[in-house]
Each structure stands twice: as structure tokens, then as C-alpha cells.
Motif scaffolding. Structure first.
Motif, PDB file in Angstrom:
ATOM      1  N   ASP A 163      30.259 -21.511 -50.172  1.00  0.00           N
ATOM      2  CA  ASP A 163      29.749 -22.578 -51.046  1.00  0.00           C
ATOM      3  C   ASP A 163      30.539 -22.701 -52.338  1.00  0.00           C
ATOM      4  OD1 ASP A 163      29.023 -20.235 -52.261  1.00  0.00           O
ATOM      5  OD2 ASP A 163      26.906 -20.761 -52.527  1.00  0.00           O
ATOM      6  N   TRP A 164      31.760 -22.138 -52.355  1.00  0.00           N
ATOM      7  CA  TRP A 164      32.545 -22.186 -53.593  1.00  0.00           C
ATOM      8  C   TRP A 164      32.938 -23.612 -53.970  1.00  0.00           C
ATOM      9  CZ3 TRP A 164      36.287 -17.386 -54.110  1.00  0.00           C
ATOM     10  CH2 TRP A 164      35.515 -16.253 -54.348  1.00  0.00           C
ATOM     11  N   VAL A 215      31.057 -26.284 -53.557  1.00  0.00           N
ATOM     12  CA  VAL A 215      29.865 -26.834 -54.205  1.00  0.00           C
ATOM     13  C   VAL A 215      29.704 -26.249 -55.599  1.00  0.00           C
ATOM     14  CG1 VAL A 215      27.350 -27.014 -54.055  1.00  0.00           C
ATOM     15  CG2 VAL A 215      28.748 -27.220 -51.985  1.00  0.00           C
ATOM     16  N   THR A 275      36.851 -28.090 -48.458  1.00  0.00           N
ATOM     17  CA  THR A 275      36.162 -28.271 -49.736  1.00  0.00           C
ATOM     18  C   THR A 275      36.832 -29.328 -50.600  1.00  0.00           C
ATOM     19  OG1 THR A 275      37.447 -26.568 -50.911  1.00  0.00           O
ATOM     20  CG2 THR A 275      35.506 -25.834 -49.688  1.00  0.00           C
TER      21      THR A 275
END
Length: 859
Positions: free
Chosen positions: A457-458, A460, A489
Motif C-alpha cells: 500500500d505504499w 496509497v 502504483t
């Protein structure tokens, strides 16, 4: 090593006896001891100008050599200095009072105006402001043992002051690296003087003023129980001298550190004794798998442990095949694991290493076993437990490993242990990524994870405006380290390119670049434009075209834009670099254009195109490549064309791509002059004979010689209403040179800001040979740059034809691009010229390069 230990013992013992015979300082008042610092005339620990030694002078232990010039004298034992250190907390306040004491000693360092006989020469002398602070937080940001700590330079010798020695002695007492005089490789003398630099004295007073015996004891215990393992053993040495009762009463982890410290001392004494008993060298146990043979097939467990004890403690052996030994010991079950966990905190560092390595392979290791390993990680050489902690892989274990990276950096096996955990370690590396001093260590570890790293989730996190900026930047740094694996991402973080925060924008740009995000590639492609003139070069990194090439196949869809924008450029570097980029990004559609470029007049373009076609494996290019291999005037171009054509006839079909960014002419993809050789590899430096011993060359039967002098100015008569004047040049090595028009009336006009080797007339104007230094270093194995020091300009060189138009303006046209540097220039016939370049003579006319002249052999 043995001779070194003997020398240390001999010097220290001899010096101690000599000084003791002169003065007994054991009962002297502290002020007397400080006054007698003016008598110091020999280098001592902390006062070495050609080497750096570390040690505690309060207990006569031999110093440790850190760095310096081979043959530097060992530091002496100065009795008044040693006595002040032995007084410890009783002398501290007085030494602080004397920090600004400018009284001179008898010790001088550096070079005096006449040159000091016998004193080693240093290249640079600096007054620094290096300081090792009391608190760990301050330590991480302090100016400590770094050239960035430079305050000012000085010339001549420097006479050490009493205040300087007081500064070093305070460090000895309080367990800090306060070093008045030290050597910095290479040939740099650094003087950290509180007399010359009052800021140093202020920092010492800030940290240590008012510290009494109790305060010093508290500080030493803080060192012993802190996170910086390099302070453990020195703190113990001072506790033993100043607070013996407290030292003897240590327990728990403190006791384990004490026992490890005493084991280190015992082993040092043993080595010194062995060196004394065996001047030719004591018997040395063979390395490698000696322990494997001792343990192999051993039964029962007690026999195995006894064999390991024998090998580790008495033979200093090491394990060879660790997994195999671990598998055998595992057959003994929990008893073996328990025994190894006990030895993970053994006083002997060698056993801690062996136990840590074996437990790192132990298949039944679990979170219940973490206690001894955490203890081991907090002892001296705490890295011994890294692999075992990684094997457990619990949050507590990973936090311990990540914290070690934050303290020490990625300098040992801890980074490899973390990398082996893959994504499991990433949440614990986020705090390290937030540390501006250590984030690159964390990215290096993430990079080693390869496919095992997942962005989670980096993306986000980085895009969330509610999260702290430092945390978002840390996430972007991690995503950057993952590269293309984090491309998913990209959509989340792309809006950060327009953030108001400059740090976020920069971190997002770097992450998107490393993950080869299409929008960033397109931006870079559309922002990449041809060079502003027809003669300049981008250098070894290829500039914007190099950046595009670094995207590899992800940039192939933009190949058409590159081809249309650069392959028809009048600048040869544009064409060369574009050909290189198109091949590197595997743009198959570019092959027909690259085949056309095999007929380019610039050899660099032909070379780059031949290589790019080899990268692409373009079978249609084989006939054209073979033509180049048979006919081109430059040997290296022929060789590259032949290599590309030959590999296409093999099962591989493509030549391998070299990695970018190695900064040498042999290895850099975008090097201006790739693999151009001048002299044989065995003939580098001075003493190399000229390539043509006779000094005579021939072109089409006409002989000529190297010009006796270079012509750097030529008169240009008036014609057709155009003014008379002179065309002139200056033979500078870099951009300081100039090719200029100097009319008899009017202002001087610089046509090219480049060094000039020669100027000659042509039937319709002027021809000049120019040379410029390319932005790259030559390969150490082939083209060491230093070997060209006396051979003219280095790097790229070219000949220009200057013609005046009807308005009197000079128009420049490139006639010839030379292989490597411009050494000399001659006119050898009507509109016929010879240019010497890296031991070759290039012959060219107003239509371009004709070929290489041949050497006339000496009779």
C-alpha cells in the motif's frame, strides 16, 4: 601483522620506561600536569599527522591502527598525558578550563615554509571542526570525521597548543573520538583545534561542563547500554579504571559485554605473545572447511560441541559448508539448538559468529528462541546474529535488524539478512527510509530483494495528503528502489508531479522514472531536443537520450519520435546518440534508418549504428555491415561491424548490451569515443615509444612529416568588399581555448570556444583543427587518461572548414571527426590535410576523410 604487534609492544614499553625514568607524575598536581603539556614533543594517540591510531592511553593497551601512510611512526606514551587520563573525572574540569590555552608545545605538524627535513609531505592542511558529541541524536548529525567539517585551510607548519592536547585528553576520559590532529587519506592533514576554532571549545563545554565523577559514571554506563557498539568496549575500559567496584558488579547483558571485552583483550595478548615467541610466524591453522571435517559425522552432541570448541577457540577455524553442518547438528534436536543459542552470546566473538551462522540455517528456529539472539545483537559485533534473526522473521527480530541499519548503515551482513526477507521487511524499513542520512542504505537493501519486494500500500500512502510528508517521501523512495515492479502504483503517485511541495515532486519523479512509468517516458522523450549547434557533444551519459535509453524496452513505442527528431540532425553526436538509444530500447522499426546511417561520414555514427543493429539482431543489415567491415577507414568501426554481422549468423543472433553508466571509454554505452585504442595496454604511462619510429608518413606515395611548429594564426586578405583580418586560435585543453576571427577593424568574434591545434588556408577559406575534452574517463585497462597527458587534447576532436559568405559572415562546416584527441595538424597538399590523433594520422580534404596515412619505416 606479527612484526607490527612486536613493534607496538616494543615502542610502548620502551617509551614508557624512558619517560618514567625522567619524571614521576603520579603525585603531581593537575595544573602541573597541564603546564607540562608544553613539553610534549612526540606524536601520541590523537596527535598523529600521518596516521590515525585509536586506543585508551589510561591502561597502556596497545593502540589500533585505523588508517595512514605505511611506515608512519607509532604514537608514543607521553607520561603527563597518560597521568591526566588516569586521573579521569578529577582532571576533567581543569582540562575543560584549558581548552583555549594557546601556550605552544614542542610538537609541530604540517610543513614549514622551508620544508621540514624528514617530515612527510601532505597535500592539503585543514583546520577542521570535527566533534563527537555526547548524545546519540547529536552524533547522527554532527560534523564528525568528514571533509565536510573543513573550517579553513592553512599553510606551513602548525605548532600544537596546550588547548589542543586538552581537547584530545577530554575525549580519552569521556569516551569520545575527540581528535586534535589526524591524517585523512590521501595526503590530508586535519587539525581540530579549540584554540583556532572556538566553536569546538563551545561544544565541549556544552556537553561536559559540570560533569563530576557521578556524571561521568552515568555517561559511561549510557555508552555501555546504548545502541553504538563501537562504544561498548572503550566504555568498559574506562569503567574498569575509574569505577572498579561498579565494573566488577556488572551483571546481565552488561556482564556479557564485559566478558566479551575481556576476551578481546586476552586474544590480543595471546597474539602479541605468539608474535614474540615465533618471529618467523606461529603455526597457522588452515582455513576453509577445517571445522567441517572436525564435525562431520560426529557423535554424540557433546563430541560435536567439543570439536567445535577446539576448532574455534584454539585453531581459529571457520565453517565452510554451513548448511551441511547445520543439517547434521539438527539431528540432535532441541539440545543442539539450545547449545547454539547459549553460544550465540559467548564471550568469544568467533563462537558468536559460528552460532549465528548455524542458527541462520536452523529449520526449527522459532520466535520462542529470539531472546539470546536479541542479546547477541546488542553485544559487540552484534551483526553475528543477523541471519538467525532473519530466520525467525518476527516483527521484533526484523525491527532489531532495521534499527541496526538506521544506526550503522548497510555496511555488513545485516542488509543481506533483511533483503532475504523480501516484502516482510518493508514495513520495518519505512523508518529508515524516513531518515535523510540512511534512506539510501534502505533503498539498496530493497533493490537486493528483487522480485521478493512488493509495493503493497505504499503507493496509497505516498498519495495520501493526510499522512506526514516525511512518511510519504519515504514510501516514494521505497517505490523507486523497487523499480519496474512498482509500476502498478504509478497512477496513484503521478499527480504528485504537480505537488506544491518540491521534495514530493522530486521523489515522485524519481519513483516514476525508476518504474518506467509511460507518462514520464513520454515527457522525457518530448522534452529531449537536438543540440544547439552542429559540433557539440552530450558526453558519456548521453544526456536526455541516455535517460531515455535507460528505460529499455518500455521506451520502444516512442522510437519514431526519436528517429524523426535526431537521425537527420546536422550534429553527429545527435545522430550517434539517437542510434545508440534506438538500439538500446529495442526499437525494431528503426533498423532501416540505422542501415542508412552505416554510410554516414561521421565514424561515430557508423560505429553506433553498427552496434545498435547488433543489439537489434537485424538480419537485413548483414550485407551493409559486412561492407563496412571490409571498407571503413577506422579499424574499431570495422571490428564492430564485423562483430554485429557475425553474431547474427549464430543462434544468439544479437550482441549483448553493456550496462550504462560505468564512466569509461570502453564500457559506457554513450561514450563519445568508444573503445578507441592508442597504445598497447602494456605501454601505459611514461616511456612508451611513438607509433611511427621514423616520424615520417605517406599518403598516395607522397611523404610528409610532423610539423615542427603549430600554426595558430593566419592572415585573411580583404576580398569582394569583405574586411581583412586574422583567423586565430589558442591551444587550451578545455573550454578556455578559442577559434576566433579578428578583423583589422571591428570587434573580435569567437567562432568556437574550443582549444585549437592548428589553422591552415584552403582554396576558399580556412581549415582549423579543434579539440575538446570529452566528459568521460578512459578505461584503466586500455585508455588510461593520464597516458595522454603529453599528447595534446583528450576526447573528441574535429576539423572545421570556415568560409565567408557574401555578407562577410563565417560559416562553419565539419570536415573530419578524429578518433581520439587532436595532437597536431599539417597541410600536405592543395586542400589536403593531415591530423595527428592518438598515434594515427587522418588524411582529409574539403570533401571529408580520405583515410589513414601509413608510416614510412625507418631505414
Amino acid at each position: 601483522m606479527r612484526a607490527h604487534l612486536l613493534a607496538i609492544l616494543g615502542v610502548l614499553i620502551g617509551a614508557a620506561k624512558s619517560f618514567a625514568a625522567e619524571v614521576d607524575y603520579s603525585k603531581a598536581p593537575i595544573e602541573t600536569l597541564i603546564s607540562d603539556l608544553t613539553l610534549v614533543q612526540t606524536e601520541a594517540p590523537g596527535l598523529q599527522s600521518t596516521a590515525t591510531w585509536r586506543g585508551f592511553i589510561g591502561d597502556d593497551s596497545p593502540p589500533d591502527f585505523m588508517a595512514g601512510i605505511i611506515g608512519s611512526p607509532l604514537p608514543g606514551a607521553v607520561p603527563q598525558m597518560r597521568e591526566l587520563v588516569r586521573r579521569g573525572p578529577r582532571a576533567l574540569a581543569a582540562l575543560i578550563r584549558h581548552l583555549r590555552d594557546a601556550r605552544p608545545t614542542k610538537l609541530a605538524v604540517g610543513i614549514d615554509s622551508q620544508g621540514w627535513p624528514g617530515r612527510p609531505t601532505v597535500g592539503t592542511q585543514i583546520f577542521g571542526k570535527e566533534y563527537d558529541p555526547r548524545t546519540p541524536d547529536a552524533r547522527s548529525t554532527s560534523c564528525n570525521f568528514s571533509l565536510s567539517c573543513e573550517e579553513k585551510s592553512f599553510q606551513g607548519e602548525y605548532v600544537v597548543r596546550v588547548g589542543d592536547i586538552a581537547f584530545g585528553l577530554i575525549g580519552q576520559i569521556v569516551n569520545r573520538a575527540l581528535t586534535p590532529v589526524r591524517y585523512q587519506p590521501t595526503a590530508i592533514l586535519i587539525v581540530n583545534s579549540p584554540v583556532e576554532t572556538p566553536e569546538i571549545a563551545s561544544l565541549v563545554r556544552r556537553d561536559w561542563s559540570g560533569v563530576d565523577a557521578d556524571g561521568l559514571r552515568v555517561s559511561l554506563f549510557a555508552d555501555l547500554r546504548g545502541e553504538f557498539e563501537d562504544r561498548y568496549s572503550p566504555a568498559l575500559a574506562r569503567l574498569r579504571l575509574y569505577y572498579r567496584d561498579a565494573y566488577d558488579a556488572l551483571d546481565g547483558l552488561d556482564l556479557k559485554k564485559r566478558l566479551a571485552f575481556e576476551n578481546e583483550e586476552q586474544r590480543a595478548r595471546q597474539k602479541a605473545a605468539e608474535a614474540a615467541q615465533h618471529p618467523a610466524g606461529p603455526p597457522i591453522a588452515s582455513s576453509g572447511s577445517i571445522l567441517d571435517s572436525l564435525v562431520g559425522g560426529c557423535q554424540p552432541l557433546a563430541a560435536c560441541l567439543e570439536a567445535l570448541d577446539e576448532g574455534i577457540r584454539k585453531r581459529s577455524g571457520r565453517l565452510g559448508n554451513v548448511p551441511a553442518v547445520a543439517r547434521h547438528l539438527e539431528t540432535f534436536g532441541e539440545a543442539a539448538k539450545k547449545a547454539l543459542l547459549e553460544r550465540a552470546t559467548d564471550p568469544d566473538e568467533r563462537w558468536r559468529w559460528a552460532a549465528g551462522d548455524l542458527l541462520g540455517q536452523w529449520r526449527t528456529l522459532s520466535e520462542q528462541d529470539i531472546g539470546p539472539l536479541l542479546v547477541a545483537s546488542r553485544m559487540q559485533r552484534g551483526r553475528t546474529a543477523a541471519y538467525a534473526l532473519a530466520r525467525i522473521g518476527s516483527p521484533e527480530a526484523i525491527r532489531a535488524l532495521a534499527r541496526r541499519i538506521e544506526i550503522y548503515g548497510n555496511v555488513d551482513v545485516t542488509g543481506e539478512a533483511l533483503a532475504s526477507l523480501g516484502s516482510k521487511a518493508l514495513p520495518h524499513l519505512l523508518p529508515v527510509l524516513m531518515n535523510d542520512d540512511r534512506w539510501m542504505d534502505a533503498t539498496a537493501i530493497i533493490g537486493k530483494m528483487g522480485q521478493r519486494a512488493a509495493p503493497g500500500d505504499w503507493g496509497v500512502l505516498a498519495a495520501d495528503p493526510r499522512r506526514p510528508i516525511d512518511e510519504r517521501i519515504a514510501a516514494l523512495r521505497g517505490l523507486s528502489a523497487m523499480g519496474e515492479q512498482a509500476r502498478g502504483t504509478g497512477d496513484a503517485i503521478a499527480p504528485l508531479l504537480h505537488s506544491r511541495d518540491a521534495r514530493l515532486r522530486a521523489a515522485a519523479d524519481d519513483a516514476l522514472t525508476k518504474m518506467h512509468y509511460p507518462a514520464v517516458i513520454e515527457r522525457d522523450v518530448r522534452g529531449c531536443v537536438p543540440l544547439s549547434d552542429a559540433f557539440s557533444s552530450r558526453g558519456s551519459d548521453g544526456g536526455c537520450l541516455g535517460r531515455i535509453a535507460s528505460y529499455g524496452g518500455a521506451a520502444a513505442e516512442f522510437g519514431r519520435i526519436i528517429a524523426e527528431r535526431f537521425l537527420d540532425s546536422p550534429n553527429g553526436s545527435d545522430r550517434r546518440d539517437a542510434a545508440t538509444a534506438l538500439g538500446y530500447i529495442d526499437d525494431q522499426a528503426a533498423a532501416p534508418r540505422l542501415i542508412e546511417l552505416l554510410s554516414d561520414p561521421d565514424w561515430r555514427v557508423v560505429y553506433a549504428s553498427a552496434r545498435a543493429l547488433g543489439w537489434l539482431g537485424s538480419q537485413d543489415a548483414i550485407p551493409a555491415l559486412e561492407r563496412v567491415a571490409a571498407t571503413h577507414w577506422l579499424m574499431e568501426v570495422r571490428a564492430q561491424a564485423q562483430s554485429s554481422a557475425s553474431v547474427m549468423r549464430t543462434p544468439e543472433q544479437r550482441i549483448a548490451k553493456r550496462a550504462m553508466g560505468s564512466s569509461s571509454s570502453q564500457d559506457d554505452v554513450f561514450a563519445p569515443n568508444p573503445v578507441i585504442g592508442s597504445v598497447p595496454p602494456a605501454c601505459m604511462g611514461s616511456g612508451c615509444p611513438p607509433a611511427c619510429m621514423s616520424g615520417k608518413w605517406s599518403w598516395q606515395g607522397e611523404a610528409f612529416q610532423h610539423p615542427a611548429t603549430e600554426q595558430l594564426s593566419i592572415a585573411v586578405p580583404a576580398s569582394g568588399g569583405r574586411a581583412a583580418g586574422r583567423m586565430s586560435g589558442s591551444a587550451a585543453w578545455s573550454g578556455d581555448g578559442a577559434f576566433a576571427w579578428e578583423p583589422l577593424r571591428g570587434r573580435r568574434q569567437i567562432l568556437r570556444g574550443v582549444g585549437v591545434r592548428g589553422i591552415h588556408a584552403s582554396s576558399d577559406g580556412v581549415v582549423a583543427l579543434l579539440g575538446e575534452t570529452a566528459d568521460f574517463r578512459y578505461s584503466a585497462s586500455e585508455n588510461m587518461q593520464a597516458s595522454y597527458g603529453g599528447r595534446g587534447l583528450r576526447g573528441e576532436a574535429y576539423a572545421l572548414h570556415a568560409i565567408r559568405d557574401g555578407a562577410g559572415n563565417w560559416r562553419l562546416n565539419e570536415l573530419a571527426r578524429l578518433p581520439l584527441g587532436a595532437d597536431s595538424f599539417a597541410s600536405i597538399g592543395p586542400d589536403l590535410y593531415a591530423a595527428w590523433s592518438s598515434d594515427r594520422v587522418v588524411v582529409f580534404s574539403l570533401q571529408g576523410i580520405l583515410g589513414l596515412a601509413t608510416c614510412v619505416e625507418a631505414q
